[in-house]
Design a protein around this motif. Structure first.
Motif, mmCIF file in Angstrom:
data_model
loop_
_atom_site.group_PDB
_atom_site.id
_atom_site.type_symbol
_atom_site.label_atom_id
_atom_site.label_comp_id
_atom_site.label_asym_id
_atom_site.label_seq_id
_atom_site.Cartn_x
_atom_site.Cartn_y
_atom_site.Cartn_z
ATOM 1 N N ASP A 248 -21.887 -36.883 5.440
ATOM 2 C CA ASP A 248 -21.689 -38.585 5.860
ATOM 3 C C ASP A 248 -22.156 -39.488 4.380
ATOM 4 O OD1 ASP A 248 -19.338 -39.812 6.142
ATOM 5 O OD2 ASP A 248 -20.199 -40.926 7.279
ATOM 6 N N HIS A 249 -20.841 -39.173 3.508
ATOM 7 C CA HIS A 249 -21.526 -40.570 2.434
ATOM 8 C C HIS A 249 -21.754 -41.819 3.308
ATOM 9 C CE1 HIS A 249 -22.073 -37.929 -1.510
ATOM 10 N NE2 HIS A 249 -22.658 -37.664 -0.927
ATOM 11 N N LEU A 250 -20.956 -42.575 4.029
ATOM 12 C CA LEU A 250 -20.592 -43.075 4.464
ATOM 13 C C LEU A 250 -21.851 -44.251 5.067
ATOM 14 C CD1 LEU A 250 -16.838 -43.358 5.376
ATOM 15 C CD2 LEU A 250 -17.251 -44.454 3.354
ATOM 16 N N THR A 251 -22.693 -42.953 6.116
ATOM 17 C CA THR A 251 -23.533 -43.242 6.614
ATOM 18 C C THR A 251 -24.376 -42.487 6.246
ATOM 19 O OG1 THR A 251 -22.957 -41.354 8.101
ATOM 20 C CG2 THR A 251 -22.103 -43.578 8.778
ATOM 21 N N GLN A 252 -24.671 -42.019 5.141
ATOM 22 C CA GLN A 252 -26.182 -41.821 4.281
ATOM 23 C C GLN A 252 -26.246 -40.261 5.576
ATOM 24 O OE1 GLN A 252 -28.838 -44.767 4.030
ATOM 25 N NE2 GLN A 252 -27.334 -45.646 2.097
ATOM 26 N N ARG A 253 -25.675 -39.786 5.063
ATOM 27 C CA ARG A 253 -26.517 -38.226 6.485
ATOM 28 C C ARG A 253 -26.073 -36.871 5.599
ATOM 29 N NH1 ARG A 253 -24.929 -39.685 11.754
ATOM 30 N NH2 ARG A 253 -25.859 -37.476 12.058
ATOM 31 N N ILE A 254 -26.809 -36.466 5.451
ATOM 32 C CA ILE A 254 -27.298 -35.022 4.890
ATOM 33 C C ILE A 254 -26.788 -34.214 5.783
ATOM 34 C CG2 ILE A 254 -28.238 -33.289 3.630
ATOM 35 C CD1 ILE A 254 -29.637 -35.395 3.053
ATOM 36 N N GLY A 255 -25.945 -33.060 5.477
ATOM 37 C CA GLY A 255 -25.592 -32.004 6.594
ATOM 38 C C GLY A 255 -25.721 -30.940 6.344
ATOM 39 N N ALA A 256 -26.206 -29.887 7.695
ATOM 40 C CA ALA A 256 -27.211 -28.600 7.531
ATOM 41 C C ALA A 256 -26.173 -27.599 7.492
ATOM 42 C CB ALA A 256 -27.748 -28.616 8.755
ATOM 43 N N GLY A 257 -24.978 -27.906 7.433
ATOM 44 C CA GLY A 257 -23.352 -26.642 7.113
ATOM 45 C C GLY A 257 -23.307 -26.764 5.721
ATOM 46 N N THR A 258 -24.299 -27.615 4.691
ATOM 47 C CA THR A 258 -22.617 -27.326 3.341
ATOM 48 C C THR A 258 -23.596 -26.453 2.768
ATOM 49 O OG1 THR A 258 -24.546 -28.508 2.735
ATOM 50 C CG2 THR A 258 -22.296 -29.616 3.545
ATOM 51 N N ARG A 259 -22.610 -26.149 1.468
ATOM 52 C CA ARG A 259 -22.485 -24.333 0.436
ATOM 53 C C ARG A 259 -22.604 -25.207 -0.829
ATOM 54 N NH1 ARG A 259 -19.711 -21.939 4.928
ATOM 55 N NH2 ARG A 259 -17.863 -21.571 3.581
ATOM 56 N N GLU A 260 -22.837 -24.449 -1.590
ATOM 57 C CA GLU A 260 -22.889 -24.976 -3.582
ATOM 58 C C GLU A 260 -21.387 -24.664 -3.397
ATOM 59 O OE1 GLU A 260 -25.330 -26.374 -4.903
ATOM 60 O OE2 GLU A 260 -25.758 -27.491 -2.902
ATOM 61 N N PRO A 261 -20.798 -24.954 -5.061
ATOM 62 C CA PRO A 261 -19.782 -24.803 -5.766
ATOM 63 C C PRO A 261 -19.973 -23.474 -6.477
ATOM 64 C CG PRO A 261 -20.381 -27.217 -6.790
ATOM 65 C CD PRO A 261 -21.546 -26.656 -5.335
ATOM 66 N N GLY A 262 -19.541 -22.471 -7.255
ATOM 67 C CA GLY A 262 -19.454 -22.457 -8.258
ATOM 68 C C GLY A 262 -20.460 -22.964 -9.403
#
Length: 469
Positions: free
Chosen positions: A451-465
């Protein structure tokens, strides 16, 4: 209850409610309009034009009053629809244009790939907007056929605010450019014709047709057969032509004897582009529009019709979201769910008029900003900056927009959408237990997707192509 247990519930529903055998696989037609607002259909209260075919579609099946997209902007909304995942999970944000060197990752499983693996013919007609480079086109993402535009129809040299920034607008078939459009008056008609051809050519096997209309996104164009037909003007004319195209599809299904074995879904990618005044749609009493996480931006019409399987006149009394369409189609076609984690769940019982467990839904905008969480009738909105039409603005009716102003929301707000769909009364102080529950859901989402509003980086995100070197 955490996100993992919610995902388990979604899989439980899939495993226990699946019923379709290989011989009973329905045809599926998914119609996705562009910038069509919550109040734009007659059955949702539209005035100034008529939509008899869509109204009948709703009468024949299920009509949602509280159906959402998770992102009120083009590419992100389409990524969520086709993958069953929040677009920020899979690295798609905003609206990709001709300069984008990324797109939907081929490692993601789209609805088309899921159904193609189950013996379906798959075709797409209309606006793609998930990467214009060849390696990201629909034919690389599970569609046997594609006819349409690589991105929005305003991404051309005639854009009113960006003259000559965009190159000529390509009309593509498969992976080849057929022409560069200088006039879009026949676009809706061409889409209808190509859709009918696909249905005719695949009438003897299960098929999936994804019809993603370019309209009523600006610039508005309409064919001669509907020009001047509505009381409202050009926007109304465009709506009537979209409605006509739905009527043409239903007639084709009837003529071929396919109606009883075809599920039709109609919805939209986000709410109205309000800065365009008379060239934008009707909010239907909701707050704000496209580009915001207020309900006017993310709540859209949604109709599901399948004669004999979905009772007529169903109005589900729980919210749902476009991320639920993929797992719902997986259930009714007995198709395996994607291997990578997704966020939606099957809502098949809800579409049939039954209750299902409540489930939190999230509204994101900009670069992965978690702006709101929805849970049943409750909506908690987090502090963020949003755009609005300045008070006293004189809206236009000539295809030119007015300028937005921006408001910084300083504190959380809670709304009861069952009594206050316009989000006008903040009741946060009255329901502390509800607020705490929704905050807990939000924290789980932040841990998972950031969440960019709370400057959090998630553990479950994936990259686009990424573009091939």
């Amino acid at each position: 209850m955490n996100i993992k247990s919610l995902s388990w519930i979604a899989c439980f529903y899939f495993l226990t409610l699946s019923f379709t055998t290989a011989q009973e696989r329905p045809n599926i037609i998914l119609i996705f309009a562009d910038d069509l607002a919550y109040g734009d259909l007659g059955v949702y209260g539209a005035t100034g034009w008529t939509t008899p075919h869509l109204d009948q579609l709703a009468a024949d099946g299920a009509k949602f009053d509280q159906f959402y997209v998770p992102h009120a902007v083009c590419s992100a909304s389409r990524a969520a629809l086709l993958t069953g995942s929040y677009a920020n999970r899979i690295g798609i944000h905003g609206a990709l244009d001709h300069t984008a060197t990324h797109g939907l990752n081929p490692k993601e499983t789209t609805i088309a790939e899921m159904l193609q693996g189950n013996g379906y013919a798959t075709g797409m007609v209309g606006k793609w907007h998930l990467g214009h480079l060849e390696e990201f086109l629909p034919t690389k993402q599970g569609f046997d056929r594609f006819y349409g535009l690589p991105y929005s129809n305003d991404m051309w040299p005639n854009h009113p605010e960006s003259k000559n920034y965009y190159p000529p607008l390509p009309l593509i078939e498969g992976e080849k450019t057929l022409a560069y459009l200088e006039d879009q008056s026949e676009l809706t008609t061409w889409y209808a014709q190509k859709s009918l051809e696909f249905i005719e050519q695949n009438k003897d096997r299960p098929f999936f047709l994804y019809l993603a209309h370019s309209m009523p996104h600006v610039p508005l164009f309409v064919s001669d057969k509907f020009r001047g037909k509505s009381e409202q003007g050009l926007y109304g004319d465009v709506m009537m032509e979209i409605d006509w195209s739905v009527g043409q599809i239903r007639k084709k299904l009837n003529d071929l004897g396919l109606s009883e074995n075809t599920l039709i879904i109609f919805t939209s990618d986000n709410g109205p582009w309000l800065s365009y005044g008379g060239h934008s749609g009707l909010q239907g009493g909701l707050r704000e529009g496209k580009g915001t996480s207020w309900d006017g931006g993310i709540r859209v019409p949604a109709i599901f019709t399948w004669p004999g399987k979905i009772p007529s006149g169903v109005i589900p009394n729980q919210p749902a979201m476009t991320i639920d369409i993929l797992p719902t189609l997986a259930e009714i076609t007995s198709s395996p769910l994607p291997e990578l984690p997704i966020d939606g769940r099957s809502i098949w019982p809800l579409i049939q008029g039954k209750a299902i467990p409540e489930y939190p839904y999230y509204a994101y905008y900009n670069q992965n900003e978690l702006q709101a969480v929805i849970y049943g009738k409750w909506k908690l909105v987090f502090p963020h900056v949003y755009r609005t039409i300045p008070a006293g603005s004189e809206l236009r009716n000539d295809g030119l927009p007015v300028k937005y102003s921006y408001i910084r929301m300083e504190k959380e707000m809670l709304f009861d959408l069952s009594t206050d769909p316009g989000e006008s009364k903040d009741i946060l102080s009255e329901f502390p237990d509800v607020v705490n529950q929704l905050r807990e859901f939000a924290e789980q989402a932040r841990e998972d997707m950031g969440d960019h509003l709370t400057q959090r980086i998630g553990a479950g995100t994936r990259e686009p192509g990424k573009r091939k070197p």
